[in-house]
Design an enzyme around this catalytic site. Structure first.
Site, mmCIF file in Angstrom:
data_model
loop_
_atom_site.group_PDB
_atom_site.id
_atom_site.type_symbol
_atom_site.label_atom_id
_atom_site.label_comp_id
_atom_site.label_asym_id
_atom_site.label_seq_id
_atom_site.Cartn_x
_atom_site.Cartn_y
_atom_site.Cartn_z
ATOM 1 N N CYS A 124 0.866 -1.171 0.000
ATOM 2 C CA CYS A 124 0.000 0.000 0.000
ATOM 3 C C CYS A 124 0.908 1.229 0.000
ATOM 4 O O CYS A 124 2.027 1.166 -0.501
ATOM 5 C CB CYS A 124 -0.944 -0.028 1.203
ATOM 6 S SG CYS A 124 -0.085 -0.085 2.786
ATOM 7 N N GLN A 125 0.460 2.318 0.546
ATOM 8 C CA GLN A 125 1.263 3.544 0.569
ATOM 9 C C GLN A 125 2.328 3.505 1.665
ATOM 10 O O GLN A 125 3.470 3.855 1.441
ATOM 11 C CB GLN A 125 0.363 4.769 0.755
ATOM 12 C CG GLN A 125 1.075 6.089 0.589
ATOM 13 C CD GLN A 125 1.497 6.353 -0.843
ATOM 14 O OE1 GLN A 125 0.884 5.892 -1.794
ATOM 15 N NE2 GLN A 125 2.581 7.096 -1.012
#
Length: 138
Positions: A102-103
């Site tokens: 993810c981020q």
């Protein structure tokens, strides 16, 4: 990719389970959580041995992602009709290198935990996440 109960009630149950995992997961991966490092990820991607899943929102992925990634937001890790929805072959339970990111690392860990609980033995989290990839590869 990951199977959930079918129907409207099943989808609601799945979303509730994902929400519970999110709240219980905290911000950091347990030390025993299977992870993949950036050098290992580079090697796996170069050899074509890894399947990489971006579990951020569609908007985040549209702004930039790791090449060769399939974007499936963590909230959608439920489809029974995986191939029809994502135009990609559904991973097998025994696939060795399924990496989620993810981020920042939290949703990747969450997705890896969901995959593991469903029997995907090769599920790992790219703990460096897109943040590290962009910093070092972008």
């Amino acid at each position: 990719m990951l199977q959930a109960p079918r129907g409207r009630a099943g989808a609601a149950l799945w979303r509730r389970a994902v929400a519970v995992r999110t709240m219980a997961g905290g911000c950091c991966a347990p030390s025993s959580a299977p992870t993949v490092s950036l050098p290992e990820l580079r090697s796996l991607l170069a050899s074509g041995r890894a399947r990489l899943f971006d579990v951020r929102s569609r908007e985040e992925a549209a702004a930039g992602t790791i090449p060769g990634t399939l974007n499936i937001p963590v909230s959608e890790l439920e489809p029974a009709a995986f191939q029809a929805l994502y135009s990609a072959e559904k991973p097998k339970l025994e696939d060795e290198h399924l990496a989620f990111f993810c981020q920042m690392g939290k949703r990747g860990l969450q997705a890896m935990q969901v995959a593991g609980s469903l029997g995907y033995t090769g599920a790992r989290n790219y703990a460096g996440a897109y943040r590290e990839w962009l910093e070092k590869e972008g």
